[in-house]
Design a protein around this motif. Structure first.
Motif, mmCIF file in Angstrom:
data_model
loop_
_atom_site.group_PDB
_atom_site.id
_atom_site.type_symbol
_atom_site.label_atom_id
_atom_site.label_comp_id
_atom_site.label_asym_id
_atom_site.label_seq_id
_atom_site.Cartn_x
_atom_site.Cartn_y
_atom_site.Cartn_z
ATOM 1 N N THR A 20 -1.562 -4.290 -2.809
ATOM 2 C CA THR A 20 -0.911 -4.295 -1.497
ATOM 3 C C THR A 20 0.528 -3.781 -1.561
ATOM 4 O O THR A 20 1.131 -3.492 -0.524
ATOM 5 N N ARG A 21 1.076 -3.649 -2.765
ATOM 6 C CA ARG A 21 2.424 -3.087 -2.891
ATOM 7 C C ARG A 21 2.395 -1.563 -2.778
ATOM 8 O O ARG A 21 3.428 -0.917 -2.680
ATOM 9 N N LYS A 22 1.167 -0.996 -2.832
ATOM 10 C CA LYS A 22 1.027 0.464 -2.776
ATOM 11 C C LYS A 22 -0.079 0.828 -1.779
ATOM 12 O O LYS A 22 -1.088 1.413 -2.135
ATOM 13 N N CYS A 27 -6.098 3.784 4.073
ATOM 14 C CA CYS A 27 -6.812 3.647 2.801
ATOM 15 C C CYS A 27 -7.906 2.580 2.926
ATOM 16 O O CYS A 27 -7.970 1.841 3.907
ATOM 17 N N MET A 28 -8.755 2.512 1.922
ATOM 18 C CA MET A 28 -9.739 1.429 1.805
ATOM 19 C C MET A 28 -9.246 0.506 0.693
ATOM 20 O O MET A 28 -9.088 0.923 -0.451
ATOM 21 N N PHE A 29 -8.993 -0.741 1.050
ATOM 22 C CA PHE A 29 -8.459 -1.715 0.100
ATOM 23 C C PHE A 29 -9.593 -2.504 -0.541
ATOM 24 O O PHE A 29 -10.448 -3.060 0.156
ATOM 25 N N PHE A 30 -9.609 -2.547 -1.863
ATOM 26 C CA PHE A 30 -10.589 -3.337 -2.610
ATOM 27 C C PHE A 30 -9.897 -4.577 -3.167
ATOM 28 O O PHE A 30 -8.971 -4.470 -3.978
ATOM 29 N N ALA A 31 -10.355 -5.746 -2.757
ATOM 30 C CA ALA A 31 -9.728 -7.017 -3.128
ATOM 31 C C ALA A 31 -10.250 -7.493 -4.488
ATOM 32 O O ALA A 31 -11.066 -8.415 -4.585
ATOM 33 N N LEU A 32 -9.771 -6.852 -5.535
ATOM 34 C CA LEU A 32 -10.203 -7.204 -6.885
ATOM 35 C C LEU A 32 -9.629 -8.543 -7.321
ATOM 36 O O LEU A 32 -8.582 -8.982 -6.822
ATOM 37 N N LYS A 33 -10.307 -9.159 -8.288
ATOM 38 C CA LYS A 33 -9.845 -10.429 -8.844
ATOM 39 C C LYS A 33 -9.475 -10.252 -10.309
ATOM 40 O O LYS A 33 -10.000 -9.382 -11.002
ATOM 41 N N GLY A 34 -8.574 -11.101 -10.775
ATOM 42 C CA GLY A 34 -8.205 -11.130 -12.182
ATOM 43 C C GLY A 34 -8.027 -12.557 -12.633
ATOM 44 O O GLY A 34 -8.275 -13.501 -11.870
ATOM 45 N N ASP A 35 -7.587 -12.714 -13.863
ATOM 46 C CA ASP A 35 -7.387 -14.072 -14.391
ATOM 47 C C ASP A 35 -6.330 -14.837 -13.608
ATOM 48 O O ASP A 35 -6.414 -16.065 -13.478
ATOM 49 N N ALA A 46 -3.072 -6.225 3.510
ATOM 50 C CA ALA A 46 -3.382 -4.806 3.320
ATOM 51 C C ALA A 46 -3.691 -4.134 4.652
ATOM 52 O O ALA A 46 -3.227 -3.019 4.934
ATOM 53 N N LEU A 47 -4.467 -4.814 5.483
ATOM 54 C CA LEU A 47 -4.798 -4.255 6.795
ATOM 55 C C LEU A 47 -3.559 -4.128 7.672
ATOM 56 O O LEU A 47 -3.375 -3.130 8.383
ATOM 57 N N ASN A 48 -2.690 -5.124 7.620
ATOM 58 C CA ASN A 48 -1.459 -5.081 8.413
ATOM 59 C C ASN A 48 -0.528 -3.966 7.961
ATOM 60 O O ASN A 48 0.269 -3.446 8.764
ATOM 61 N N LYS A 49 -0.644 -3.579 6.693
ATOM 62 C CA LYS A 49 0.200 -2.505 6.162
ATOM 63 C C LYS A 49 -0.390 -1.115 6.387
ATOM 64 O O LYS A 49 0.224 -0.121 6.014
ATOM 65 N N GLY A 50 -1.601 -1.065 6.967
ATOM 66 C CA GLY A 50 -2.146 0.243 7.300
ATOM 67 C C GLY A 50 -3.493 0.582 6.715
ATOM 68 O O GLY A 50 -4.037 1.665 6.981
ATOM 69 N N ALA A 51 -4.052 -0.309 5.892
ATOM 70 C CA ALA A 51 -5.388 -0.047 5.353
ATOM 71 C C ALA A 51 -6.405 -0.001 6.492
ATOM 72 O O ALA A 51 -6.312 -0.774 7.450
ATOM 73 N N GLN A 52 -7.381 0.889 6.381
ATOM 74 C CA GLN A 52 -8.387 1.005 7.430
ATOM 75 C C GLN A 52 -9.489 -0.035 7.270
ATOM 76 O O GLN A 52 -10.010 -0.547 8.254
#
Length: 421
Positions: A20-22, A27-35, A46-52
């Protein structure tokens, strides 16, 4: 949602984002997970920042009509990449290996981009996330795609090959890298050769240096093999590589004889795609390494080979061989720990320590917990448990008029040495 329907939505987007910092507009945002993070929590941002669209896999975060709920975000990203690859049909060159992947990828891209619209892996985004992201950046205008694939355990290259579905492939070398995951050099060979296994099973093209017996052994009498190296000769490497290609002299900005094979395959691939000799030569001569990879830097009174992007026993030996062969005085080596060696760490660090002493090197600085444990009985070797200890030494006893080799694993970040010389 089916991949076909998701792909239809993807085609409406400008690009892919996982951070979300970029966020790029549309764009299409993929909400990946990590540790330590859960991208689902940032879908609305992400949607509020312009992701479609925002691709999520936790229903409680589906708070917007542009959220698309899937079973698993990462698997969806990977499946979408393969679907995109099949739809485009773009010829793809894949490469892997223990050392030199990124430099080789950049050289191949430099050569092919003189004649074609190419798209290649950015930096070293070569894992299970980076590879699909690379493929999803290919467009209908991409004439050739170049995909770098990394691995630290078996079956990973097989997995990435099944996502990429390459038409051409090359393995830079088999070296002692990621032994903790591969288990042994035999495990490395088996794991990296998964690329050749995939190519052969799909009747695709393999590039191999004609002098690399170990790699030739892996492919046997496979018919779709292009052996290269007959039309190139390395003339010198003092410190930059000069070579002859079809009797044309090429003066490169690459140091180290170990880079010769990387140049030779870029030439071979260029020839296969009918790039003219002049364009090949200019592309290689104009290529300059960056990002701490075999860079030549001058600072104050010192000249430096900065090769601090990464290290393993094989690449460390190659760097020392090259450094030892240089006709320079006042040579100093600063070597940092090699990571991911598992139970072989103690033996491999002692081996490198012993090997470094066989060269005419004025002083050797060994840095890191593993090198600190090595046995050294000669006066020209100093060991430091941490970078801070080394930093203090460099501040108190500055290096002047020296020719330095700086090499270590990425986690050592030895490029910091430049701030103290």
């Amino acid at each position: 949602m089916t991949i076909e329907k998701l792909y239809h939505s993807f085609l409406k987007c400008s690009t892919i984002s996982t951070d979300t910092r970029k966020i790029d507009s549309d764009c299409m945002f993929f909400a990946l997970k990590g540790d330590n993070f859960n991208g689902n929590k940032f879908a609305l941002e992400a949607l509020n920042k312009g992701a479609q669209f925002a691709i999520i896999d936790e229903a409680k975060y589906a708070t917007h009509d542009k959220c698309i709920l899937v079973k698993n975000v990462l698997e969806t990203l990977q499946s979408l990449a393969t679907h995109h690859r099949k739809t485009l049909g773009t010829p793809i060159i894949a490469l892997t290996g223990s050392n030199g992947k990124t430099t080789t990828k950049e050289l191949i891209n430099a050569v092919l981009s003189t004649t074609y619209k190419t798209s290649a892996t950015k930096g070293n985004l070569n894992n299970h996330i980076g590879v699909p992201l690379t493929i999803l950046k290919f467009t209908k205008d991409t004439e050739i795609g170049i995909v770098e694939m990394g691995a630290n355990h078996q079956k990973e290259i097989e997995f990435l090959s099944n996502i990429t579905l390459p038409d051409f492939g090359f393995i830079t070398n088999f070296g002692k890298a990621h032994l903790e995951g591969f288990g042994s050099i035999e495990g490395v060979i088996k794991g990296k050769s998964e690329l050749y296994d995939h190519l052969m099973s799909h009747h695709k093209v393999v590039f191999i240096n004609k002098s690399d017996a170990k790699q030739i052994e892996q492919i046997g009498d496979y018919k779709k093999t292009i052996l290269f190296g007959s039309n190139t000769i390395m003339a010198s490497a003092q410190p930059f590589i000069n070579l002859l290609f079809n009797k044309i002299e090429i003066k490169t900005h690459l140091t180290g004889a170990y880079n010769y094979n990387n140049i030779a395959v870029a030439i071979a691939i260029g020839l296969h795609f009918k790039v003219d000799d002049s364009s090949i030569c200019k592309a290689i001569e104009n290529y300059k390494p960056t990002n701490n990879r075999s860079q030549i830097i001058e600072k104050n009174s010192n000249k430096i080979i900065l090769d601090a992007y990464n290290a393993n026993p094989t690449s460390m030996i190659a760097a020392l061989d090259n450094f030892g062969s240089l006709n320079e005085s006042g040579k100093v080596a600063i070597l940092g720990d090699m990571f991911e060696l598992g139970e072989d760490a103690e033996f491999e660090h002692q081996s490198i320590s012993d090997y470094s002493k066989t060269f005419n090197i004025e002083h050797i600085y060994l840095v890191g917990e593993n090198f600190f444990k090595t046995k050294n009985i000669v006066k020209n070797v100093s060991t430091f448990k941490s970078f801070e200890n080394l930093k203090n030494e460099l501040i108190n006893s500055p290096l002047k008029n020296k020719y330095l080799l700086i090499k270590g694993s990425r986690g050592m970040a030895l490029e910091r040495v430049l701030d103290y010389i």
